[in-house]
Design a protein around this motif. Structure first.
Motif, PDB file in Angstrom:
ATOM      1  N   GLY A 150      36.681  37.939  77.236  1.00 41.20           N
ATOM      2  CA  GLY A 150      36.586  39.366  77.511  1.00 41.20           C
ATOM      3  C   GLY A 150      35.557  39.740  78.550  1.00 41.20           C
ATOM      4  O   GLY A 150      35.427  40.919  78.900  1.00 41.20           O
ATOM      5  N   HIS A 151      34.819  38.760  79.051  1.00 42.22           N
ATOM      6  CA  HIS A 151      33.799  39.013  80.076  1.00 42.22           C
ATOM      7  C   HIS A 151      34.208  38.359  81.388  1.00 42.22           C
ATOM      8  O   HIS A 151      35.166  37.587  81.447  1.00 42.22           O
ATOM      9  CB  HIS A 151      32.435  38.486  79.618  1.00 42.22           C
ATOM     10  N   GLY A 152      33.470  38.690  82.444  1.00 41.28           N
ATOM     11  CA  GLY A 152      33.762  38.098  83.737  1.00 41.28           C
ATOM     12  C   GLY A 152      32.960  38.740  84.845  1.00 41.28           C
ATOM     13  O   GLY A 152      31.923  39.352  84.605  1.00 41.28           O
ATOM     14  N   SER A 153      33.481  38.628  86.047  1.00 36.11           N
ATOM     15  CA  SER A 153      32.798  39.155  87.223  1.00 36.11           C
ATOM     16  C   SER A 153      33.258  40.569  87.524  1.00 36.11           C
ATOM     17  O   SER A 153      34.431  40.904  87.324  1.00 36.11           O
ATOM     18  CB  SER A 153      33.089  38.256  88.436  1.00 36.11           C
ATOM     19  N   LEU A 167      38.077  24.711  84.219  1.00 34.95           N
ATOM     20  CA  LEU A 167      37.823  23.449  83.521  1.00 34.95           C
ATOM     21  C   LEU A 167      38.181  23.528  82.042  1.00 34.95           C
ATOM     22  O   LEU A 167      38.489  22.520  81.420  1.00 34.95           O
ATOM     23  CB  LEU A 167      36.350  23.058  83.678  1.00 34.95           C
ATOM     24  N   ALA A 168      38.098  24.717  81.466  1.00 30.10           N
ATOM     25  CA  ALA A 168      38.457  24.947  80.067  1.00 30.10           C
ATOM     26  C   ALA A 168      38.716  26.434  79.889  1.00 30.10           C
ATOM     27  O   ALA A 168      38.140  27.265  80.592  1.00 30.10           O
ATOM     28  CB  ALA A 168      37.348  24.483  79.130  1.00 30.10           C
ATOM     29  N   GLY A 169      39.576  26.794  78.927  1.00 27.50           N
ATOM     30  CA  GLY A 169      39.892  28.198  78.719  1.00 27.50           C
ATOM     31  C   GLY A 169      40.797  28.729  79.821  1.00 27.50           C
ATOM     32  O   GLY A 169      41.532  27.979  80.460  1.00 27.50           O
ATOM     33  N   ALA A 170      40.725  30.020  80.053  1.00 24.90           N
ATOM     34  CA  ALA A 170      41.583  30.655  81.057  1.00 24.90           C
ATOM     35  C   ALA A 170      41.009  32.013  81.440  1.00 24.90           C
ATOM     36  O   ALA A 170      40.219  32.604  80.700  1.00 24.90           O
ATOM     37  CB  ALA A 170      42.998  30.823  80.524  1.00 24.90           C
ATOM     38  N   PHE A 171      41.402  32.496  82.631  1.00 28.64           N
ATOM     39  CA  PHE A 171      41.035  33.853  83.040  1.00 28.64           C
ATOM     40  C   PHE A 171      42.174  34.467  83.836  1.00 28.64           C
ATOM     41  O   PHE A 171      43.038  33.768  84.385  1.00 28.64           O
ATOM     42  CB  PHE A 171      39.724  33.870  83.840  1.00 28.64           C
ATOM     43  N   SER A 172      42.157  35.788  83.896  1.00 33.25           N
ATOM     44  CA  SER A 172      43.091  36.539  84.738  1.00 33.25           C
ATOM     45  C   SER A 172      42.264  37.407  85.670  1.00 33.25           C
ATOM     46  O   SER A 172      41.187  37.887  85.300  1.00 33.25           O
ATOM     47  CB  SER A 172      44.013  37.413  83.891  1.00 33.25           C
ATOM     48  N   GLY A 174      43.692  40.056  87.658  1.00 31.27           N
ATOM     49  CA  GLY A 174      44.438  41.232  88.099  1.00 31.27           C
ATOM     50  C   GLY A 174      45.605  40.888  88.989  1.00 31.27           C
ATOM     51  O   GLY A 174      46.440  41.755  89.291  1.00 31.27           O
ATOM     52  N   HIS A 175      45.683  39.623  89.415  1.00 30.07           N
ATOM     53  CA  HIS A 175      46.795  39.167  90.246  1.00 30.07           C
ATOM     54  C   HIS A 175      47.570  38.045  89.546  1.00 30.07           C
ATOM     55  O   HIS A 175      48.798  38.061  89.518  1.00 30.07           O
ATOM     56  CB  HIS A 175      46.286  38.659  91.599  1.00 30.07           C
ATOM     57  N   ASN A 176      46.825  37.077  88.996  1.00 30.89           N
ATOM     58  CA  ASN A 176      47.443  35.923  88.365  1.00 30.89           C
ATOM     59  C   ASN A 176      46.608  35.460  87.172  1.00 30.89           C
ATOM     60  O   ASN A 176      45.443  35.851  87.012  1.00 30.89           O
ATOM     61  CB  ASN A 176      47.579  34.762  89.360  1.00 30.89           C
ATOM     62  N   ARG A 177      47.211  34.602  86.355  1.00 33.19           N
ATOM     63  CA  ARG A 177      46.512  33.955  85.251  1.00 33.19           C
ATOM     64  C   ARG A 177      46.232  32.508  85.642  1.00 33.19           C
ATOM     65  O   ARG A 177      47.090  31.819  86.206  1.00 33.19           O
ATOM     66  CB  ARG A 177      47.356  33.982  83.979  1.00 33.19           C
ATOM     67  N   TYR A 178      45.033  32.032  85.318  1.00 36.07           N
ATOM     68  CA  TYR A 178      44.637  30.670  85.640  1.00 36.07           C
ATOM     69  C   TYR A 178      44.150  29.964  84.383  1.00 36.07           C
ATOM     70  O   TYR A 178      43.204  30.418  83.736  1.00 36.07           O
ATOM     71  CB  TYR A 178      43.543  30.666  86.708  1.00 36.07           C
ATOM     72  N   GLY A 179      44.814  28.867  84.025  1.00 35.80           N
ATOM     73  CA  GLY A 179      44.423  28.061  82.880  1.00 35.80           C
ATOM     74  C   GLY A 179      43.781  26.765  83.324  1.00 35.80           C
ATOM     75  O   GLY A 179      43.554  26.532  84.519  1.00 35.80           O
ATOM     76  N   LYS A 180      43.480  25.895  82.363  1.00 36.59           N
ATOM     77  CA  LYS A 180      42.818  24.633  82.657  1.00 36.59           C
ATOM     78  C   LYS A 180      43.585  23.852  83.713  1.00 36.59           C
ATOM     79  O   LYS A 180      44.792  23.654  83.610  1.00 36.59           O
ATOM     80  CB  LYS A 180      42.691  23.801  81.383  1.00 36.59           C
ATOM     81  N   GLY A 181      42.867  23.418  84.738  1.00 36.28           N
ATOM     82  CA  GLY A 181      43.476  22.646  85.817  1.00 36.28           C
ATOM     83  C   GLY A 181      43.998  23.478  86.966  1.00 36.28           C
ATOM     84  O   GLY A 181      44.401  22.929  87.993  1.00 36.28           O
ATOM     85  N   ASP A 182      43.998  24.810  86.829  1.00 30.72           N
ATOM     86  CA  ASP A 182      44.465  25.688  87.901  1.00 30.72           C
ATOM     87  C   ASP A 182      43.328  26.021  88.858  1.00 30.72           C
ATOM     88  O   ASP A 182      42.166  26.145  88.461  1.00 30.72           O
ATOM     89  CB  ASP A 182      45.032  26.994  87.337  1.00 30.72           C
ATOM     90  N   LEU A 183      43.686  26.185  90.127  1.00 32.63           N
ATOM     91  CA  LEU A 183      42.722  26.535  91.167  1.00 32.63           C
ATOM     92  C   LEU A 183      43.057  27.899  91.740  1.00 32.63           C
ATOM     93  O   LEU A 183      44.155  28.110  92.266  1.00 32.63           O
ATOM     94  CB  LEU A 183      42.723  25.487  92.279  1.00 32.63           C
ATOM     95  N   ILE A 195      38.480  37.900  84.589  1.00 29.85           N
ATOM     96  CA  ILE A 195      38.060  38.162  83.215  1.00 29.85           C
ATOM     97  C   ILE A 195      38.610  37.046  82.315  1.00 29.85           C
ATOM     98  O   ILE A 195      39.814  36.749  82.352  1.00 29.85           O
ATOM     99  CB  ILE A 195      38.573  39.520  82.703  1.00 29.85           C
ATOM    100  N   ALA A 196      37.729  36.443  81.498  1.00 36.45           N
ATOM    101  CA  ALA A 196      38.159  35.377  80.596  1.00 36.45           C
ATOM    102  C   ALA A 196      39.059  35.935  79.500  1.00 36.45           C
ATOM    103  O   ALA A 196      38.837  37.032  78.988  1.00 36.45           O
ATOM    104  CB  ALA A 196      36.945  34.686  79.981  1.00 36.45           C
ATOM    105  N   GLU A 197      40.080  35.150  79.146  1.00 34.59           N
ATOM    106  CA  GLU A 197      41.005  35.572  78.103  1.00 34.59           C
ATOM    107  C   GLU A 197      40.355  35.509  76.722  1.00 34.59           C
ATOM    108  O   GLU A 197      39.380  34.772  76.513  1.00 34.59           O
ATOM    109  CB  GLU A 197      42.250  34.682  78.128  1.00 34.59           C
ATOM    110  N   PRO A 198      40.895  36.256  75.760  1.00 39.88           N
ATOM    111  CA  PRO A 198      40.373  36.186  74.388  1.00 39.88           C
ATOM    112  C   PRO A 198      40.528  34.777  73.818  1.00 39.88           C
ATOM    113  O   PRO A 198      41.428  34.031  74.198  1.00 39.88           O
ATOM    114  CB  PRO A 198      41.262  37.180  73.632  1.00 39.88           C
ATOM    115  N   GLY A 199      39.618  34.429  72.893  1.00 43.37           N
ATOM    116  CA  GLY A 199      39.710  33.144  72.217  1.00 43.37           C
ATOM    117  C   GLY A 199      38.677  32.151  72.694  1.00 43.37           C
ATOM    118  O   GLY A 199      37.517  32.187  72.283  1.00 43.37           O
ATOM    119  N   GLU A 200      39.055  31.291  73.617  1.00 39.50           N
ATOM    120  CA  GLU A 200      38.216  30.176  74.060  1.00 39.50           C
ATOM    121  C   GLU A 200      37.271  30.585  75.186  1.00 39.50           C
ATOM    122  O   GLU A 200      37.644  31.369  76.063  1.00 39.50           O
ATOM    123  CB  GLU A 200      39.115  29.031  74.533  1.00 39.50           C
ATOM    124  N   VAL A 201      36.055  30.041  75.156  1.00 37.34           N
ATOM    125  CA  VAL A 201      35.125  30.232  76.274  1.00 37.34           C
ATOM    126  C   VAL A 201      35.719  29.589  77.523  1.00 37.34           C
ATOM    127  O   VAL A 201      36.278  28.486  77.467  1.00 37.34           O
ATOM    128  CB  VAL A 201      33.757  29.611  75.958  1.00 37.34           C
TER     129      VAL A 201
END
Length: 227
Positions: A150-153, A167-172, A174-183, A195-201
């Motif tokens: 729920g936090h971010g830049s 490297l772990a978790g995921a964030f969005s 406003g344009h795309n979602r990025y999970g582990k291994g995404d650049l 902004i980091a998604e709910p759940g995992e750091v």
């Protein structure tokens, strides 16, 4: 962005030894967690080696051998000190911040080693966001980010390029979602708010070659103070 080809400019520049330390860290970490990138990097190194062998030779200076031996001795001396630091740092720091070090030990090798060399100490970056500076060279900088769900830049653009490898978790953003291994790779034309998604750091390696430019009220404050 999850895949690169052997013709990708970053991989070719890495194989040719032309990247800054922060960008080398990005490419090597990307390859460590993505087998397609590792394969493409190997192909790029073969291509670079072939180009190097086909290039015309250059005469060596009279003292080239002495210079090379001195460099080898310096590297070996530094490696010995670093080896001692890497062995001792996790034990020493774990007594004070066991959970934080445990998180670092679960990260990919290139980032984990840099974070431990930096002391493994998180610094405040924003509410819910901590950072460890891993490397800098010129205008390029690499940071490890720890982002609570729920936090971010704040919303921002960039003076140059920004690469964020999850490297772990995921964030969005406003344009795309990025999970582990995404650049996530953006330039000066992009405004986003990761902004980091709910759940995992969310842990991410962020590499920039220019400063961030915030928008809105924070941007006004930044401009007021010459940022």
């Amino acid at each position: 962005m999850t895949l690169v080809s052997k013709d990708d400019e970053l991989l070719i520049a890495h194989a040719a030894g032309m990247l800054s330390e922060p960008m080398r860290l990005l490419v090597e970490t990307y390859a460590a967690i993505n087998s397609d990138v590792a394969e493409a990097m190997a192909d790029a190194e073969v291509t670079a080696a072939a180009l190097f062998e086909s290039a015309p030779g250059q005469a060596l200076a009279d003292d080239a051998v002495d210079i090379a031996l001195a460099m080898v001795e310096a590297v070996e001396a530094g490696a010995g000190e670093a080896a001692g630091l890497n062995a001792a740092a996790p034990q020493n720091v774990a007594r004070q911040t066991e959970n934080a070090i445990g998180e670092l030990l679960n990260l990919p090798d290139p980032v984990r080693e840099k974070a431990l060399e930096a002391g493994g100490q998180w610094r405040f970056a924003a509410p819910g966001v901590r950072r460890i500076e891993l490397a800098s060279e010129g205008s390029a900088k690499a940071e490890l980010l720890r982002i609570e769900p729920g936090h971010g830049s704040p919303s921002h653009t960039h003076d140059g390029r920004e690469f964020t490898l999850v490297l772990a978790g995921a964030f969005s953003d406003g344009h795309n979602r990025y999970g582990k291994g995404d650049l996530c790779a953006v330039g000066a034309e992009t405004t986003h708010r990761p902004i980091a998604e709910p759940g995992e750091v969310c842990f991410a390696l962020a590499v920039t070659d220019g400063s961030l430019k915030f928008t809105g009220a924070l941007g006004a404050v930044q401009r007021l103070f010459g940022g």
